[in-house]
Enzyme design. Structure first.
Site, PDB file in Angstrom:
ATOM      1  N   ASN A   9       0.863  -1.173   0.000  1.00 30.55           N
ATOM      2  CA  ASN A   9       0.000   0.000   0.000  1.00 30.55           C
ATOM      3  C   ASN A   9       0.906   1.232   0.000  1.00 30.55           C
ATOM      4  O   ASN A   9       1.509   1.557   1.016  1.00 30.55           O
ATOM      5  CB  ASN A   9      -0.886  -0.046   1.258  1.00 30.55           C
ATOM      6  CG  ASN A   9      -1.703   1.220   1.436  1.00 30.55           C
ATOM      7  OD1 ASN A   9      -1.798   2.055   0.534  1.00 30.55           O
ATOM      8  ND2 ASN A   9      -2.300   1.365   2.604  1.00 30.55           N
ATOM      9  N   LYS A  11       0.117   4.298  -0.280  1.00 36.82           N
ATOM     10  CA  LYS A  11      -0.494   5.494   0.332  1.00 36.82           C
ATOM     11  C   LYS A  11      -0.251   6.720  -0.568  1.00 36.82           C
ATOM     12  O   LYS A  11      -0.129   6.562  -1.786  1.00 36.82           O
ATOM     13  CB  LYS A  11       0.026   5.699   1.759  1.00 36.82           C
ATOM     14  CG  LYS A  11      -0.092   4.402   2.572  1.00 36.82           C
ATOM     15  CD  LYS A  11       0.131   4.575   4.041  1.00 36.82           C
ATOM     16  CE  LYS A  11      -0.014   3.218   4.719  1.00 36.82           C
ATOM     17  NZ  LYS A  11       0.104   3.287   6.170  1.00 36.82           N
ATOM     18  N   HIS A  94      -9.280   0.932   5.034  1.00 32.64           N
ATOM     19  CA  HIS A  94      -7.998   1.177   5.702  1.00 32.64           C
ATOM     20  C   HIS A  94      -8.222   2.129   6.893  1.00 32.64           C
ATOM     21  O   HIS A  94      -9.027   3.050   6.806  1.00 32.64           O
ATOM     22  CB  HIS A  94      -6.985   1.771   4.723  1.00 32.64           C
ATOM     23  CG  HIS A  94      -5.601   1.777   5.294  1.00 32.64           C
ATOM     24  ND1 HIS A  94      -5.182   2.736   6.183  1.00 32.64           N
ATOM     25  CD2 HIS A  94      -4.570   0.914   5.145  1.00 32.64           C
ATOM     26  CE1 HIS A  94      -3.936   2.463   6.545  1.00 32.64           C
ATOM     27  NE2 HIS A  94      -3.541   1.363   5.939  1.00 32.64           N
ATOM     28  N   GLU A  96      -6.628   4.551   7.962  1.00 34.31           N
ATOM     29  CA  GLU A  96      -6.436   5.978   7.665  1.00 34.31           C
ATOM     30  C   GLU A  96      -7.691   6.566   7.004  1.00 34.31           C
ATOM     31  O   GLU A  96      -8.027   7.725   7.216  1.00 34.31           O
ATOM     32  CB  GLU A  96      -5.189   6.160   6.789  1.00 34.31           C
ATOM     33  CG  GLU A  96      -3.924   5.961   7.614  1.00 34.31           C
ATOM     34  CD  GLU A  96      -2.721   5.443   6.851  1.00 34.31           C
ATOM     35  OE1 GLU A  96      -2.694   5.528   5.608  1.00 34.31           O
ATOM     36  OE2 GLU A  96      -1.792   4.923   7.518  1.00 34.31           O
ATOM     37  N   GLU A 166      -5.279  -5.125  10.671  1.00 43.09           N
ATOM     38  CA  GLU A 166      -4.248  -4.116  10.875  1.00 43.09           C
ATOM     39  C   GLU A 166      -4.505  -3.370  12.179  1.00 43.09           C
ATOM     40  O   GLU A 166      -5.269  -2.398  12.195  1.00 43.09           O
ATOM     41  CB  GLU A 166      -4.251  -3.113   9.717  1.00 43.09           C
ATOM     42  CG  GLU A 166      -3.951  -3.735   8.369  1.00 43.09           C
ATOM     43  CD  GLU A 166      -3.396  -2.708   7.402  1.00 43.09           C
ATOM     44  OE1 GLU A 166      -2.259  -2.872   6.965  1.00 43.09           O
ATOM     45  OE2 GLU A 166      -4.097  -1.717   7.127  1.00 43.09           O
ATOM     46  N   GLY A 172       2.611   2.042  10.774  1.00 45.43           N
ATOM     47  CA  GLY A 172       3.565   3.142  10.609  1.00 45.43           C
ATOM     48  C   GLY A 172       4.294   3.516  11.883  1.00 45.43           C
ATOM     49  O   GLY A 172       4.969   4.545  11.942  1.00 45.43           O
ATOM     50  N   SER A 212       3.601  -2.400  10.288  1.00 40.47           N
ATOM     51  CA  SER A 212       5.059  -2.452  10.481  1.00 40.47           C
ATOM     52  C   SER A 212       5.675  -3.808  10.145  1.00 40.47           C
ATOM     53  O   SER A 212       6.592  -4.263  10.828  1.00 40.47           O
ATOM     54  CB  SER A 212       5.434  -2.007  11.900  1.00 40.47           C
ATOM     55  OG  SER A 212       4.990  -0.687  12.140  1.00 40.47           O
TER      56      SER A 212
HETATM   57  P1  PGA Z   1       3.068   0.093   7.666  1.00 42.63           P
HETATM   58  O1  PGA Z   1       1.602   0.317   7.042  1.00 42.63           O
HETATM   59  O2  PGA Z   1       3.602  -1.183   7.078  1.00 42.63           O
HETATM   60  O3  PGA Z   1       3.853   1.304   7.260  1.00 42.63           O
HETATM   61  O4  PGA Z   1       2.880  -0.011   9.141  1.00 42.63           O
HETATM   62  C1  PGA Z   1       0.712  -0.745   6.888  1.00 42.63           C
HETATM   63  C2  PGA Z   1      -0.577  -0.251   6.288  1.00 42.63           C
HETATM   64  O5  PGA Z   1      -0.975   0.889   6.564  1.00 42.63           O
HETATM   65  O6  PGA Z   1      -1.243  -0.982   5.537  1.00 42.63           O
END
Ligand code: PGA
Length: 249
Positions: A9, A11, A94, A96, A166, A172, A212
C-alpha cells in the site's frame, strides 16, 4: 485453498517518475514466488502502473473507491473507472480512511457492495486501536467491524474477499503485533467466519496481517498458520525490502 498474498500500500507517496522508477526496481526483483504480489499506487499513477506491469506477476490495485457508479461526487473514483484501466482489486476500510476521512462501517458496506457488483476483489481492512487492546476490547471491535461491513453478504461473495487485520497501533509506528498476537486474532477471525458461514468459507479466506511488517519480522509473522500474508506500507516503498517480505514465504 486460500492463497498467500503480499500487497504493498503506497499510500499518498510517489509522483509519476517515482512510480515508474519503483516499478522498474520491482520488476528487477521479481522471481517466482509462493505469494501473489500486489501494489497500490495513487489514483493518478494507476494507469501507467497497469501498462508497465501488464506482463509482470504483479497486480496493480487501488487504495480506495467510491460506491456510486458515476455522478456528482467531486474528487471521487468509481469501480467501473478502475475496471476500465485494468484494476480488479480494491483496498477498502484502511484505518487511515476510517480515522481521517470519516469512513464508517455503513459506508464501507456500500463500497463493498459496489466493488462486488463490479466483480472486483476486495482487501478489506480493519483493526483495533491501542485503547481497545488495553481495555481487552480488541476482539469485540474487530468482530464488529467485520460483521457490520461484511456479514450481509452471501457465502458466494467471499471468494472475492481478502481480509487484512491491521491493529491501528502498529501502522507506521515500527511497533508490530507479535506473531502470537497476530495468530491469536487471525484464528479468532477465522472462527468468527466459521460461525457465520461455515468451515469451508472460513478456511478459504486469506487473512493478511498489516502493521510495520519489515524484512526482519515477515518470516516469523507469515509462519503462523492463520496468517496468509501481509499488507505492507512503509517497506513497500523500497523494492529490495518489499521483495524480501514477498520472499519470506
Ligand atoms: P506500515 O503500514 O507497514 O507502514 O505499518 C501498513 C498499512 O498501513 O497498511
Amino acid at each position: 485453498m486460500r492463497k498467500n498474498i503480499v500487497a504493498g500500500n503506497w499510500k499518498m507517496n510517489n509522483d509519476l517518475a517515482q512510480t515508474q522508477a519503483l516499478i522498474s526496481d520491482l520488476v528487477e526483483q521479481t522471481q517466482t514466488s509462493n505469494a501473489e504480489v500486489m501494489i497500490a499506487p495513487t489514483f493518478t499513477n494507476l494507469y501507467s502502473a497497469c501498462e508497465a506491469l501488464r506482463e509482470a506477476n504483479i497486480e496493480v490495485i487501488s487504495q480506495n473507491m467510491h460506491f456510486a457508479k458515476n455522478g456528482a461526487y467531486t474528487g471521487e473514483i468509481s469501480a467501473c473507472m478502475l475496471k476500465s484501466i485494468g484494476v480488479e482489486t480494491v483496498i477498502l476500510g484502511h484505518s487511515e480512511r476510517r480515522a481521517q476521512f470519516g469512513e464508517t462501517d455503513a459506508l464501507l458496506a456500500e463500497k463493498v457492495n459496489a466493488a462486488l457488483e463490479n466483480n472486483m476483489r476486495i482487501i478489506f481492512c480493519f483493526g483495533e486501536e491501542l485503547n481497545d487492546r488495553k481495555t481487552d476490547n480488541h476482539f469485540n471491535v474487530v468482530k464488529g467491524q467485520i460483521k457490520n461491513a461484511l456479514f450481509h453478504l452471501p457465502e458466494s461473495a467471499w471468494k472475492n474477499i481478502i481480509l487484512a487485520y491491521e491493529p491501528v497501533w502498529a501502522i507506521g509506528t515500527g511497533e508490530t503485533a507479535s506473531p502470537e498476537q497476530a495468530q491469536e486474532m487471525h484464528k479468532f477471525i477465522r472462527e468468527t467466519l466459521d460461525n457465520k458461514y461455515g468451515v469451508d468459507t472460513a478456511n478459504s479466506v486469506s487473512i493478511l496481517y498489516g502493521g510495520s511488517v519489515k524484512p526482519n519480522n515477515a518470516k516469523e509473522i507469515f509462519s503462523k498458520p492463520d496468517v496468509d500474508g501481509g499488507l505492507i506500507g512503509g517497506a513497500a516503498l523500497n523494492a529490495i525490502d518489499f521483495y524480501a517480505i514477498v520472499n519470506a514465504f
